[in-house]
Enzyme design. Structure first.
Site, PDB file in Angstrom:
ATOM      1  N   SER A 154    -130.462  -9.079 -34.771  1.00  0.00           N
ATOM      2  CA  SER A 154    -131.716  -9.768 -34.454  1.00  0.00           C
ATOM      3  C   SER A 154    -132.654  -8.882 -33.653  1.00  0.00           C
ATOM      4  O   SER A 154    -133.819  -9.252 -33.455  1.00  0.00           O
ATOM      5  CB  SER A 154    -131.428 -11.039 -33.651  1.00  0.00           C
ATOM      6  OG  SER A 154    -130.769 -10.720 -32.437  1.00  0.00           O
ATOM      7  N   HIS A 175    -131.318 -11.058 -41.611  1.00  0.00           N
ATOM      8  CA  HIS A 175    -131.302 -11.771 -40.334  1.00  0.00           C
ATOM      9  C   HIS A 175    -131.396 -13.273 -40.556  1.00  0.00           C
ATOM     10  O   HIS A 175    -132.443 -13.796 -40.918  1.00  0.00           O
ATOM     11  CB  HIS A 175    -132.444 -11.287 -39.440  1.00  0.00           C
ATOM     12  CG  HIS A 175    -132.489 -11.956 -38.107  1.00  0.00           C
ATOM     13  ND1 HIS A 175    -133.657 -12.199 -37.424  1.00  0.00           N
ATOM     14  CD2 HIS A 175    -131.487 -12.446 -37.315  1.00  0.00           C
ATOM     15  CE1 HIS A 175    -133.387 -12.811 -36.288  1.00  0.00           C
ATOM     16  NE2 HIS A 175    -132.082 -12.975 -36.201  1.00  0.00           N
ATOM     17  N   GLU A 187    -134.850 -13.214 -42.617  1.00  0.00           N
ATOM     18  CA  GLU A 187    -135.698 -12.027 -42.556  1.00  0.00           C
ATOM     19  C   GLU A 187    -134.965 -10.889 -43.271  1.00  0.00           C
ATOM     20  O   GLU A 187    -133.885 -10.486 -42.831  1.00  0.00           O
ATOM     21  CB  GLU A 187    -135.989 -11.639 -41.106  1.00  0.00           C
ATOM     22  CG  GLU A 187    -136.888 -12.608 -40.373  1.00  0.00           C
ATOM     23  CD  GLU A 187    -137.133 -12.216 -38.926  1.00  0.00           C
ATOM     24  OE1 GLU A 187    -138.250 -12.452 -38.437  1.00  0.00           O
ATOM     25  OE2 GLU A 187    -136.217 -11.662 -38.277  1.00  0.00           O
ATOM     26  N   ASN A 225    -138.986 -12.948 -33.589  1.00  0.00           N
ATOM     27  CA  ASN A 225    -138.790 -12.651 -32.166  1.00  0.00           C
ATOM     28  C   ASN A 225    -139.960 -11.888 -31.569  1.00  0.00           C
ATOM     29  O   ASN A 225    -140.164 -11.906 -30.356  1.00  0.00           O
ATOM     30  CB  ASN A 225    -137.488 -11.883 -31.955  1.00  0.00           C
ATOM     31  CG  ASN A 225    -136.284 -12.798 -31.963  1.00  0.00           C
ATOM     32  OD1 ASN A 225    -136.372 -13.958 -31.597  1.00  0.00           O
ATOM     33  ND2 ASN A 225    -135.150 -12.290 -32.401  1.00  0.00           N
TER      34      ASN A 225
END
Length: 553
Positions: A154, A175, A187, A225
Site C-alpha cells: 500500500s 493493491h 489499484e 492514500n
C-alpha cells in the site's frame, strides 16, 4: 466533468493511462487475460488481507495455494474463512454449494516449493522493502520465468521492489482494500519496469474477480492514500487552531456527503496507522510541506490514544461505540431571526440552490443584478447584514475589504450543487459551517444562524478561519487529484473511481470540480496560502490550466 475540463484532463494524462515505463530488452512475462483466468494462484501471507485475496481468487474459480511463514497460520486462516462463510450461508446470504466449492479450491501449504507451479503470485506480507525483496528473490528461484508476481503493498514503490529482480517486468502492484471480499477497488500499480501488457492483463483479471480496477503509476501513496491526505490534514489543521471541536467538524463533513467525518474515520483506522502512512508519504515526497504530519495527531499517538482499538481517540468508546454522538455538534440553534427583505446575489449552482431553498421556505426575495459574490443580504432587524458563500477568505477579511461590515460567511454546500432543485430544497438539517466577522454587530451570529436554519440547514458556528471546513477540504482534495493527473499517476476517471470505491467518498474529486468551479477552488487555496504562507497551499498547474480553459483564456 464538463467537456472542456475533460478534454484538458485527457490531454494532460499520459496515453498509457498514467503508466510510465522504462524500455527493457528482456521478454516480459508472457501472460494474457485468457491465460490468467485459469492460472493457479499462490497467495503469500495469511492475515486478513491475504485470506481475503485467497477467497476472491477461489470464488473466481482459481486453484489457490495459501502460504504463511508462521507454522499453521495458513490452515488456521482457512478455518476462520470456513466459519465466516458458514455464517453467511446460515443467514441465507451465500449458497452452501458455492461455499463448499470455494473452500475446496484453497489449499494451505507449508512451503513455497509446494506452490512452484503457480502462474500468479500475490504477496500480502509485512510492509518492509527488504523483506519483500528477499521473498521475490526466493520466488524467482522457484517459479517459471513467465509467472507473474503481484504485490499488495500500500505504500512501497513497485519500482524499488523490482530493483534486483531477474525479471523485473513481471512485478506489478495489485493493491486491494480491506475487507477484500467487500471492497471493490483494486489499484493496478505499474513501476518503471512493469510490462504495460501485463498491467493490462491484471486489470482485466481484476474484473473477473468482481473488482473495479484502476491503473496507477507507482508514486508515494499511489492514488487513494495520496489523494486522501487533505481530508485528514485540513481537519487536523482546524483542530490545531482550536477553530472547531471534533464532533462539529465531523458533522459538517457528513453534511457534505461523506459517510464518516475525518475524526471518527481516523479513530476507526487507528491514529498510529494513519500517522504512519502520513509520515511515509511525507518522507517519500522529500518532506514536501503539503504532506506534513500534524502535531495534534503525533501527541495522540505518543499518548497511546489510537482510537477505537484503545477505547479513546478523538472520541471515547465503550463496546466500540462513541459515548457522545457526533450529531450532538449541531445542537440547538437560536430561534430564526426576522430576515426582512431578502436579496439574492450571484449566479450559478449555489445561487440556484439558495433560490430553491428560499422558495421552499416560503420566503420572498429579489435578485441583485450583478454583485460579484454569492449569498444573501437581509433586511428587517438584520438590515445591512450579508450572508456570503465563502471564497476562501475569512469573514473579517471580507468585511475589511468592504463595502459591507456586517458579514457572515457560510461553507460550500457541495453535496447539493447541481442536484435537482426540488430535492435540494427539501432535505433539512444538513450541517453547514459559518463564521462571523470580528467587526460585525454582536448579534450577527444569531442572525446568520437563524437565516441558515430558515434555509433548512443546521448551522454550525466556527471560528473565523479561512475556507471554513468543507470548502478548504474539498478544494485541497481536488488540488491533490489534479496534481496526480498532472504527474501521470492516474486519469481523472481513475481518481474518481478510486476515491469513491477505496474510501467511500460521496463523489470523486473531478466530479466535485465539475459541480463547483476551478476558479473558485483556486480562490480558496490561494486564500489559505495568503493566510498561512509556506509551500502547503500551492495550486496545481493542472488546476490552473483547467480554470483558464473553462474561462476561454
Amino acid at each position: 466533468m464538463v467537456p472542456a475540463l475533460r478534454d484538458l484532463a485527457q490531454g494532460a494524462t499520459l496515453k498509457t493511462e498514467g503508466r510510465l515505463h522504462l524500455e527493457t530488452h528482456e521478454a516480459a512475462a508472457d501472460m494474457t487475460i485468457d491465460s490468467l483466468k485459469s492460472a493457479p494462484v499462490l497467495v503469500i501471507g495469511a492475515g486478513i488481507m491475504g485470506a481475503g485475496i485467497a477467497q476472491v481468487a477461489a470464488q473466481a474459480g482459481h486453484a489457490v495455494k495459501l502460504f504463511d511463514a508462521r507454522d499453521g497460520a495458513a490452515a488456521q486462516a482457512k478455518g476462520k474463512l470456513a466459519d465466516s462463510l458458514a455464517g453467511l450461508v446460515a443467514k441465507g446470504k451465500l449458497d452452501a454449494a458455492a461455499v463448499d466449492a470455494t473452500l475446496a479450491r484453497i489449499t494451505p501449504v507449508a512451503t513455497l516449493r509446494e506452490a512452484a507451479d503457480a502462474r500468479l503470485v500475490v504477496e500480502a506480507i509485512v510492509e518492509q522493502l527488504a523483506t519483500k525483496r528477499a521473498l521475490f528473490a526466493e520466488l524467482e528461484s522457484l517459479l517459471s520465468d513467465d509467472a507473474v508476481i503481484a504485490t499488495n503493498t500500500s505504500s512501497i514503490s513497485v519500482t524499488a521492489l523490482a530493483n534486483g529482480m531477474a525479471h523485473p517486468a513481471r512485478l506489478v502492484g495489485m493493491h486491494f482494500f480491506n475487507p477484500v471480499p467487500l471492497m471493490k477497488l483494486v489499484e493496478v500499480v505499474s513501476g518503471l519496469h512493469t510490462d504495460a501488457g501485463l498491467a493490462d492483463a491484471i486489470f482485466e483479471l481484476s474484473k473477473t474477480w468482481g473488482k473495479v480496477p484502476v491503473h496507477a503509476r507507482s508514486t508515494p501513496g499511489f492514488i487513494v492514500n495520496r489523494i486522501a491526505r487533505p481530508y485528514y490534514a485540513e481537519a487536523l489543521a482546524l483542530l490545531g487552531e482550536r477553530a472547531i471541536e471534533p464532533a462539529a467538524l465531523d458533522a459538517c463533513l457528513r453534511g457534505a456527503g461523506f459517510r464518516m467525518g475525518p475524526c471518527e474515520l481516523m479513530d476507526l483506522i487507528g491514529h498510529d496507522t494513519n500517522f504512519a502512512v502520513t509520515n511515509s508519504v511525507y518522507e517519500a515526497n522529500f518532506f514536501d510541506k503539503r504532506y506534513v504530519p500534524s502535531l495534534v495527531q503525533r501527541e495522540m499517538v505518543d499518548g497511546g490514544l489510537f482510537g477505537r482499538k484503545t477505547g479513546r481517540g478523538f472520541f471515547t468508546y465503550v463496546a466500540g461505540k462513541p459515548m457522545v454522538s457526533a450529531d450532538a455538534a449541531v445542537g440547538e440553534a437560536p430561534a430564526d431571526a426576522s430576515l426582512g427583505n431578502i436579496v439574492l446575489h450571484g449566479r450559478g449552482p449555489c445561487a440556484e440552490l439558495l433560490a430553491a431553498r428560499l422558495t421552499a421556505a416560503g420566503l420572498g426575495f429579489d435578485r441583485a443584478a450583478q454583485s460579484g459574490w454569492t449569498g444573501l443580504t437581509l433586511g428587517g432587524a438584520a438590515a445591512g447584514a450579508a450572508l456570503r458563500l465563502t471564497d476562501g477568505r475569512s469573514a473579517s477579511q471580507v468585511a475589511a475589504a468592504g463595502p459591507q461590515r456586517e458579514v457572515a460567511v457560510f461553507d460550500l454546500p457541495i453535496a447539493w450543487l447541481g442536484v435537482a432543485q426540488r430535492a435540494a430544497a427539501t432535505v433539512p438539517g444538513v450541517a453547514l459551517a459559518f463564521s462571523v466577522a470580528a467587526q460585525a454587530r454582536a448579534d450577527l451570529s444569531e442572525i446568520a444562524a437563524g437565516a441558515l436554519r430558515a434555509l433548512g440547514f443546521a448551522p454550525q458556528p466556527v471560528a473565523d478561519t479561512p475556507g471554513l471546513v468543507v470548502a478548504r477540504s474539498v478544494a485541497m482534495l481536488i488540488n491533490e487529484a489534479a496534481d496526480a493527473v498532472q504527474q501521470g499517476v492516474c486519469t481523472p476517471d481513475g481518481a474518481d473511481a478510486a476515491m469513491k470505491l477505496g474510501v467511500n467518498y460521496p463523489d470523486g474529486p473531478f466530479e466535485w470540480l465539475a459541480r463547483w468551479d476551478a476558479s473558485a477552488a483556486i480562490d480558496v487555496i490561494e486564500a489559505l496560502d495568503a493566510c498561512y504562507r509556506g509551500e502547503r497551499y500551492r495550486v496545481s498547474p493542472w488546476l490552473r490550466q483547467a480554470a483558464w480553459r473553462a474561462a476561454g483564456v
